[in-house]
Design a protein around this motif. Structure first.
Motif, short mmCIF file in Angstrom:
data_model
loop_
_atom_site.label_atom_id
_atom_site.label_comp_id
_atom_site.label_asym_id
_atom_site.label_seq_id
_atom_site.Cartn_x
_atom_site.Cartn_y
_atom_site.Cartn_z
N ARG A 103 0.86 -1.19 0.00
CA ARG A 103 0.00 0.00 0.00
C ARG A 103 0.89 1.23 0.00
O ARG A 103 1.90 1.27 0.68
N THR A 104 0.49 2.22 -0.76
CA THR A 104 1.23 3.47 -0.76
C THR A 104 0.46 4.47 0.09
O THR A 104 -0.76 4.47 0.12
N GLU A 128 -5.54 -0.22 -1.80
CA GLU A 128 -4.72 -1.42 -1.95
C GLU A 128 -3.85 -1.28 -3.18
O GLU A 128 -4.23 -0.68 -4.17
N GLY A 129 -2.70 -1.89 -3.09
CA GLY A 129 -1.78 -1.90 -4.23
C GLY A 129 -1.59 -3.31 -4.71
O GLY A 129 -2.51 -4.13 -4.71
N GLU A 130 -0.38 -3.59 -5.06
CA GLU A 130 -0.03 -4.90 -5.62
C GLU A 130 0.08 -5.97 -4.53
O GLU A 130 0.54 -5.70 -3.43
#
Length: 100
Positions: free
Chosen positions: A28-29, A59-61
């Motif tokens: 997460r960023t 959410e990110g990768e």
């Protein structure tokens, strides 16, 4: 598991961590430390529940471990644990070089 912060921007480092731990996690960023401070304050004052704070950050990768890499790291860690007691004094001596 969730990775947040500067290290989370490095995809290779995140893969190594997943492989070593043998666990999947989300990257997460976030806007950084002030954002974390605000989240802690919001939870601490009861403004939000602890579990809701991560909803503030998209959410990110997803990072999944490579089972073969995890096995390799596990085997190498066993070797490290076995060697460390006999090497600790020499390692401390080497650490003093250049400090004298």
């Amino acid at each position: 598991l969730v990775a947040i912060g500067g290290g989370a921007a490095n995809r290779v480092w995140m893969q190594i961590i997943a492989d070593v731990m043998g666990q999947s996690f989300m990257i997460r960023t976030s806007p950084g430390a002030p954002y974390g401070d605000a989240a802690l304050a919001a939870v601490g004052t009861g403004f939000v529940e602890r579990s809701d704070v991560l909803d503030w950050v998209p959410e990110g990768e997803r990072v999944d471990p490579d089972p073969a890499n995890h096995e390799t790291y596990t085997r190498l860690y066993r070797v490290y644990r076995d060697l460390y007691p006999s090497a600790v004094d020499a390692l401390h001596t080497l650490a003093q070089f250049g400090r004298e």
